[in-house]
Design an enzyme around this catalytic site. Structure first.
Site, short mmCIF file in Angstrom:
data_model
loop_
_atom_site.label_atom_id
_atom_site.label_comp_id
_atom_site.label_asym_id
_atom_site.label_seq_id
_atom_site.Cartn_x
_atom_site.Cartn_y
_atom_site.Cartn_z
N HIS A 125 -25.83 -18.59 35.55
CA HIS A 125 -26.09 -17.15 35.73
C HIS A 125 -26.80 -16.88 37.06
O HIS A 125 -26.54 -15.88 37.72
CB HIS A 125 -26.87 -16.58 34.55
CG HIS A 125 -28.30 -17.03 34.50
ND1 HIS A 125 -28.69 -18.24 33.97
CD2 HIS A 125 -29.43 -16.44 34.93
CE1 HIS A 125 -30.00 -18.36 34.06
NE2 HIS A 125 -30.47 -17.29 34.65
N TYR A 126 -27.70 -17.78 37.44
CA TYR A 126 -28.40 -17.62 38.72
C TYR A 126 -27.43 -17.77 39.89
O TYR A 126 -27.47 -17.01 40.86
CB TYR A 126 -29.53 -18.66 38.82
CG TYR A 126 -30.22 -18.65 40.16
CD1 TYR A 126 -31.08 -17.61 40.51
CD2 TYR A 126 -29.99 -19.66 41.08
CE1 TYR A 126 -31.70 -17.58 41.75
CE2 TYR A 126 -30.62 -19.65 42.32
CZ TYR A 126 -31.47 -18.61 42.65
OH TYR A 126 -32.08 -18.59 43.87
N MET A 127 -26.53 -18.75 39.77
CA MET A 127 -25.55 -18.96 40.84
C MET A 127 -24.58 -17.79 40.95
O MET A 127 -24.10 -17.48 42.04
CB MET A 127 -24.80 -20.27 40.60
CG MET A 127 -25.68 -21.49 40.78
SD MET A 127 -26.50 -21.53 42.42
CE MET A 127 -27.56 -22.97 42.18
N LYS A 130 -26.39 -15.24 43.05
CA LYS A 130 -26.37 -15.60 44.47
C LYS A 130 -24.95 -15.43 45.04
O LYS A 130 -24.78 -14.93 46.16
CB LYS A 130 -26.83 -17.05 44.68
CG LYS A 130 -28.26 -17.35 44.25
CD LYS A 130 -29.29 -16.38 44.81
CE LYS A 130 -29.59 -16.58 46.29
NZ LYS A 130 -30.63 -15.62 46.76
#
Lengths: 214, 214
Positions: A125-127, A130
């Protein structure tokens, strides 16, 4: 140049502020809390602006010629903040930067952002945040540079890196936050990295030479 | 047309499948679980494809001429799924649709997606995901329509709506999922809503007439 550093109190951000004091730029550090102001001044910031990425922070862009975006919500908050800070805060920065006619926009991304689906579930989810932030920046008219480092360490600066559009095998390589900060700063003035996204790791090439290779 | 409905098992998605059976389209329902297949066939889907928005679901786009994207991770999962499903699943759909030369892409969004910063803290992160998804869709070459309904109800269809680029005062107005489904389907063939994003609420205009107004 007048350089605005967003996320100046972050781990990479502090290296950026520290290193910028020896360069021929006027540095404005943007931080979230009043209590962070003194630290920024001690690190060498010429100006400090207190503003919140979750609100309207357009005032920070007045008179700026370049932006280094190093902000992130960090691991202590939930994925809701990944959306409102990491992603939406970045997208608002692009709009403010376009409106203020900023000449260079250098964004700190991450080595997984080129392909979120290939990442472990825990960080996917973080990627995504980004990746989408990077893709939105690429759709703007800004003169951007997107820097995607591998795993970060607190090792001292080496001045040496490896650079690739996409590394096929990262292995156990990492890169120091200090070297990442130098890459962000060099990207302000290196014409070879205009409108480019690339990955960096520790390596054996002089940093400036590595950036100049296409 | 051959129409792919993504998120066909969702609350709006089921209305879309149900209503499409009376139209001159060939409907493919995309669902996540094998156990949802029979329900889709009973609702009237011509074909059902089981695929996961968090993986590679490009196969669902083969031979499709239009897409209705109604998928969402729902309220039972965390904001990490808002990123990987609602946002990244949508962005992958745009890419698959472009690659498959899909002619119409109709996206279900939400009335707050035009201005996430104006939303209550509790839903702001969700509105960011919808806003960014919408903005990414607008940067594609797809022939898109972005439909942003107000608060949804399970009231029966009225065939009557109000449409605006942005409502200045929503008040206590809502809109039924059944009427939203009709708007999504009408948007497939109504030339007036090509490359448009708009909000809808319950109202007093015939649905097709409201869509045809610019």
């Amino acid at each position: 140049m007048n350089v605005l550093v967003i996320g100046a109190n972050g781990q990479v951000g502090q290296h950026v502020i520290d290193q910028l004091k020896d360069r021929n730029h006027k540095t404005t550090a943007m931080v979230r809390k009043q209590e962070q102001v003194d630290k920024m001044k001690q690190l060498g910031a010429d100006e400090v602006i207190v503003a919140d990425l979750e609100g309207d922070f357009s005032k920070a862009f007045q008179g700026q010629e370049a932006v280094i975006f190093t902000a992130g919500s960090g691991g202590a908050t939930g994925a809701d903040k990944t959306l409102t800070v990491d992603l939406w805060g970045a997208i608002k920065s692009f709009k403010y930067a376009e409106h203020a006619a900023v000449k260079q926009f250098v964004q700190l991304s991450s080595i997984g952002a080129g392909d979120p689906d290939a990442q472990p579930d825990k960080i996917k989810h973080y990627m995504v945040a980004k990746a989408v932030s990077d893709q939105m920046l690429m759709t703007t008219a800004l003169n951007y540079t997107i820097v995607r480092p591998g795993p970060l360490t607190n090792d001292p600066a080496t001045g040496l890196i490896a650079k690739a559009e996409t590394f096929t095998d990262v292995g156990d390589r990492s890169i120091s936050r200090a070297d990442v900060a130098t890459v962000l700063i060099e990207s302000l003035t290196n014409e070879a990295v205009r409108r480019q996204a690339f990955e960096i790791l520790e390596g054996d090439k002089q940093l400036a030479d590595a950036l100049s290779e296409s």
